[in-house]
Each structure stands twice: as structure tokens, then as C-alpha cells.
Design a protein around this motif. Structure first.
Motif, PDB file in Angstrom:
ATOM      1  N   ASP A 125       0.895  -1.257  -0.064  1.00  0.00           N
ATOM      2  CA  ASP A 125       0.035  -0.091   0.182  1.00  0.00           C
ATOM      3  C   ASP A 125       0.969   1.296   0.085  1.00  0.00           C
ATOM      4  O   ASP A 125       1.620   1.416   1.165  1.00  0.00           O
ATOM      5  N   ARG A 132       0.353  -5.252   1.941  1.00  0.00           N
ATOM      6  CA  ARG A 132      -0.902  -5.469   1.954  1.00  0.00           C
ATOM      7  C   ARG A 132      -1.049  -6.934   1.156  1.00  0.00           C
ATOM      8  O   ARG A 132      -0.718  -7.135  -0.098  1.00  0.00           O
ATOM      9  N   SER A 172      -8.808  -2.325  -1.808  1.00  0.00           N
ATOM     10  CA  SER A 172      -7.527  -1.785  -1.557  1.00  0.00           C
ATOM     11  C   SER A 172      -7.317  -0.393  -2.885  1.00  0.00           C
ATOM     12  O   SER A 172      -7.830  -0.852  -4.003  1.00  0.00           O
ATOM     13  N   LEU A 175      -1.882   0.450  -4.786  1.00  0.00           N
ATOM     14  CA  LEU A 175      -0.987  -0.877  -4.611  1.00  0.00           C
ATOM     15  C   LEU A 175       0.293  -0.708  -5.483  1.00  0.00           C
ATOM     16  O   LEU A 175      -0.128  -0.732  -6.681  1.00  0.00           O
TER      17      LEU A 175
END
Length: 345
Positions: A125, A132, A172, A175
Motif C-alpha cells: 500500500d 498488503r 484496496s 497498490l
């Protein structure tokens, strides 16, 4: 639970994932021939962990794709995906849309809920500089994110800085490549395996597949001895307009002289052998994780990571044919694989 656990881990390494896929295809064929079976290699394991190019392979294995299918995909994927869209200085060098189209052929609409072998995919992240990790349902705490699409996770784990743009998934955002934190995910997988076996290391067998150990690093070490940001971030190709601009700046030449040399030169504007800091980060991480995992597991651990005959950068498409002959397994490795994958119960 205190049970026997077979773990497979797959390193990052860009186009060198071609070697990992070929090694897995060879293992798959040898085991099937020896036992008169037709089992895809991923189904011989309880947990598969992958980073970057290894994460792509891991996603495909987890839904039952054969290593042979994955290797065939890589033969077409690599030359089509690694076509530069620009020089990578001001924008990502390659298109994630092209990669997404190729991955759709093998991953489709499958999610973490669809895997038949448990899966762990690494990423980072960028917003809070935290690892992550994306996991299937082997821990109950993972169930709220099982609708993550495997194709999104594959894109995220392989989004190497300067090569591909950042990736958003369902749960998320922003990334980048898992190689920033765990280019060799063996230790990541081992920690999870220890929790699943009540910390009983004797019940864990782990096979780690690398993307080839560099014979020497693919960058100019001399330029790094007193290197600045430019030297560490990008290894500019020699005899290009860009390299001469850098050299002229270092020598204190005037802006007029630099501009004149640029416009009068017939040399290529820019080329690069990659990013020294990225290559160093990923290679050193892989070796550290190997040493630590080997120390903990000892005889129930096997690392397969052939030494490369030439240095191969993360995007060196023109060099992948040199990897084919490195995927052959030694008899000692074959016997160790058979032993590690034997089920006691």
C-alpha cells in the motif's frame, strides 16, 4: 489445527517468471509420469504464495490451471506485454491494460472465494507504506475480502514502480509490486503455515521457486560508487543522448552546449537497463528470505533457483530464451520434491 502442510512459494522477477513457469511445468510432468497421474502441480500443495510475476503464476495455480498452461501463456504474454509505451521517465513504461487482457484468458472472473488451493498474494500500500497481503479463507479473518478478483490481485502484485502504474482493487487502493516488501514470499507463507500447524515446523514442507539467481547484477557498479539519485533510480544506456546530457551536467557544461549536443547528435535519445535500486532491493530480499526460511525448516525446505548465465533485467524480453535450458531438474532435486510432497496420512 495441527496438520501436515505443503507450501509452494514463487518469487518475483519480471520476465524471469518464464523460468519459474518452466520449472513448475517440468516438476508437474515428472511427478505425473512417475505416479501415472494427471494432477496439476498446484493441487499437490495446501498453500501457494506468490509475489509479482510469481503472484500471477500463483493465482493461476490456485484455480487449478496446469503449469503447462501457464508456461504457454507466458510464451505469448511476455513479448506482448513488455512493449514500451514510453521511456518510463515521466510515466510508467508499460501498459497494465495489455497485461490485464492477457491475464483475463487464464484468470477470468475468478475471486479469492473460487480458489481450490489456498492462496496468498503480496502487494504494498503506497499511501501508508504497509504490506498488503491478499489471502483466501484459510484464516477466518480473511473472509470479508474473498470477493477480490484474482486478476486485480495479479495486476497489483506485479505493478513494479516505473514499469506499471499503481493498481486499485475492490478493497484496496494505490497498490504497488509485492517485491517492495517480500520478493521471495517464503517467510510470509511460513509464518502463516506456522499458525495453521500450531507452530509445528516439523509438519511444514516448503518448496520455493526463484526466477534465477543473477550471475552479476545488471547495472554498472562503478557509476554507483558515488552515485546520486539519477544513477540509483535509472541505469541510462551508454552512447545515448540522455547519457551525454547527464555526463555534460556532471562536467558543468553550459546549457547551450548541452542543448547543441542534443540536437546535433544522431544517437538514440534514451535507453535503460532498468533501475539499480529496484533490482538490488528485490535480489537482496529474495536471498535474505531464503536464508531465514532455510534456517527454520532445514530438511523440510527446498529452494530451486538456477544461476543465470547472463544478467537478465526485469523486462529483458530479448533474453528469455536463455532461461529454457536452466529449468531442467537434477535427480537429487526430483527425489527431494517427491519426499516433501509425500502425505503421511
Amino acid at each position: 489445527m495441527n496438520k501436515e502442510l505443503k507450501v509452494l512459494t514463487l518469487d518475483g522477477g519480471g520476465v524471469r517468471g518464464y523460468l519459474s513457469a518452466k520449472i513448475l511445468a517440468n516438476i508437474e510432468q515428472l511427478l505425473n509420469e512417475a505416479n501415472n497421474e494427471n494432477i496439476n502441480i498446484g493441487q499437490r500443495f495446501d498453500l501457494i504464495a506468490g509475489t509479482s510475476t510469481g503472484g500471477i503464476i500463483a493465482c493461476a495455480l490456485s484455480i487449478g490451471k496446469s503449469a503447462k498452461e501457464i508456461f504457454n501463456l507466458y510464451e505469448t504474454l511476455i513479448p506482448e506485454v513488455f512493449i514500451p509505451q514510453n521511456n518510463g521517465i515521466f510515466q510508467s513504461k508499460y501498459s497494465s491494460e495489455i497485461l490485464k487482457e492477457k491475464l483475463d484468458d487464464i484468470l477470468g472472473r475468478n475471486t479469492l472465494a473460487d480458489v481450490i488451493t489456498d492462496l496468498c498474494i503480496t502487494s504494498v500500500d503506497v499511501e501508508n507504506s504497509s504490506p498488503r497481503f491478499h489471502k483466501s479463507s484459510y484464516f477466518g479473518r480473511n473472509t470479508i475480502r474473498l470477493d477480490e478478483k484474482l486478476i486485480d490481485l495479479a495486476l497489483a502484485t506485479s505493478a513494479a514502480p516505473t514499469y506499471f502504474p499503481l493498481v486499485d482493487t475492490l478493497h484496496s487502493t494505490n497498490l504497488t509490486d509485492g517485491g517492495m516488501v517480500a520478493n521471495n514470499p517464503s517467510l510470509v507463507a511460513l509464518i502463516d503455515a506456522m499458525e495453521l500447524t500450531d507452530n509445528n515446523l516439523k509438519n511444514i514442507s516448503l518448496i520455493s521457486i526463484g526466477t534465477g539467481e543473477q550471475c552479476h547484477m545488471p547495472y554498472d557498479i562503478e557509476s554507483l560508487k558515488n552515485g546520486g539519485k539519477q544513477d540509483w533510480i535509472v541505469d541510462i544506456g551508454t552512447n545515448t543522448k540522455a547519457s551525454k546530457v547527464v555526463e555534460n551536467i556532471k562536467c558543468g557544461k553550459s546549457k547551450l552546449k548541452i542543448a547543441k549536443d542534443w540536437f546535433l547528435s544522431d544517437d538514440e535519445q534514451f535507453s535503460s537497463k532498468g533501475s539499480p535500486i529496484l533490482e538490488l532491493l528485490m535480489e537482496s530480499q529474495s536471498k535474505l528470505a531464503h536464508f531465514q526460511t532455510q534456517f527454520l525448516l532445514k530438511d523440510t525446505y527446498l529452494r530451486i533457483n538456477p544461476k543465470l548465465s547472463i544478467p537478465i533485467e526485469l523486462d529483458a524480453v530479448d533474453k528469455i530464451n536463455s532461461l529454457k535450458n536452466l529449468a531442467d531438474l537434477e535427480q537429487q532435486q526430483i527425489e527431494k520434491i517427491k519426499k516433501l510432497l509425500e502425505r503421511k496420512d
